[in-house]
Scaffold this motif. Structure first.
Motif, short mmCIF file in Angstrom:
data_model
loop_
_atom_site.label_atom_id
_atom_site.label_comp_id
_atom_site.label_asym_id
_atom_site.label_seq_id
_atom_site.Cartn_x
_atom_site.Cartn_y
_atom_site.Cartn_z
N ALA A 59 -2.64 9.02 0.53
CA ALA A 59 -2.65 7.66 0.63
C ALA A 59 -2.46 6.89 -0.98
O ALA A 59 -1.70 5.75 -0.81
N TYR A 60 -3.26 7.37 -1.84
CA TYR A 60 -3.15 6.65 -3.29
C TYR A 60 -1.72 6.97 -3.61
O TYR A 60 -1.01 5.99 -4.29
N GLU A 62 1.00 7.57 -2.13
CA GLU A 62 2.17 6.52 -1.25
C GLU A 62 2.01 5.28 -1.89
O GLU A 62 2.96 4.58 -1.66
N ALA A 63 0.92 4.84 -1.83
CA ALA A 63 0.52 3.18 -2.17
C ALA A 63 1.15 2.96 -3.38
O ALA A 63 1.84 2.08 -3.62
N ASN A 66 5.25 3.60 -3.91
CA ASN A 66 6.04 2.53 -2.70
C ASN A 66 5.84 1.23 -3.06
O ASN A 66 6.18 0.19 -2.47
N THR A 67 5.17 0.80 -4.13
CA THR A 67 5.06 -0.55 -4.74
C THR A 67 5.57 -0.79 -6.08
O THR A 67 5.33 0.43 -6.89
N GLN A 72 1.41 -4.04 -9.09
CA GLN A 72 0.16 -3.14 -9.43
C GLN A 72 -0.62 -3.95 -10.56
O GLN A 72 -1.90 -4.20 -10.50
#
Length: 245
Positions: A59-60, A62-63, A66-67, A72
């Motif tokens: 999850a980390y 991919e987050a 993909n941003t 960030q």
């Protein structure tokens, strides 16, 4: 009307460009060191952790991947103070760069970890090596050796991405160029000098990482060299009786 280049004002601010370049390098090296640690921990967790830990790392990654880095950065610099965590611009820049690089490094190092053949791990178990000894000596060292070129490229990209932190007033190279531009009104010259400096810094980092690779992985070079050396054959007349085939 033809535009005339004038680098005189740029030379007058050479010390400020040098300070900006130094800040860029300091942020980059700190983020590279911390990001590599985060990436290594993430790769180990993704490869050997439990289901919950693996999902958390996934999850980390991919987050972050993909941003945009700018989003960030803003979340850390403008978002954290709203929950009571006050940090200055340089600290926010370093955290954002570390978090961003850590996600990419996790995937790169994980690819290297998964390339290690299972028989090597089984051999380590047969030698009664502990789990940590196996990960450290049998998995991580050859894994880093396999993915080092990709990591070095990602490190250089991180240095170039550091230009984004100028948006939160960190006085790195791009921010200094913006200030000098507003003072001298020589936009083209200001950013042309910055472009040349970024190219020089990128080449400097690539050369440094190349030399580091030569030093750290010199054992592999020695083995490869021995493989390509011609084998000497011993004349039959020099063999001890009974050794000739």
């Amino acid at each position: 009307m033809a535009y005339q280049l004038d680098f005189g004002p740029m030379l007058a601010h050479a010390d400020r460009f040098a300070q900006g370049a130094l800040m860029t390098l300091e942020l980059s090296f700190a983020a590279i060191a911390l990001g590599t640690l985060v990436g290594t921990a993430g790769a180990i967790a993704a490869s050997y952790g439990g289901p919950a830990l693996r999902r958390g790392v996934a999850a980390y990654v991919e987050a972050i991947r993909n941003t945009p880095f700018l989003v960030q950065l803003f979340i850390i610099f403008f978002g954290l103070p709203t929950v009571g965590l006050q940090i200055d611009a340089v600290a926010a820049a370093l955290i954002a760069m570390t978090v961003n690089l850590g996600a990419y490094a996790t995937e790169i190092i994980r690819a290297g970890v998964q390339s290690i053949h299972r028989t090597q791990i089984e051999a380590a178990a047969a030698l009664a090596m502990t789990r940590w000894q196996t990960i450290r000596h049998v998995v991580l060292v050859p894994a880093f050796e396999k993915v080092y070129p990709a990591l070095a490229s990602q490190f250089t990209l991180m240095m170039l991405t550091s230009s984004v932190v100028s948006t939160i007033s960190v006085e790195e190279l791009t921010a200094i160029a913006s200030v000098i531009d507003s003072q001298t009104f020589r936009t083209f010259e200001s950013y042309l000098v910055v472009m040349v400096l970024y190219i020089a810094l990128a080449l400097l980092l690539r050369g440094a990482f190349f030399l580091i690779g030569l030093f750290v992985f010199r054992r592999k070079r020695q083995v490869e060299l021995l493989k390509h050396l011609p084998r000497r054959t011993v004349p039959a007349s020099r063999l001890v009786p009974g050794e000739a085939s």
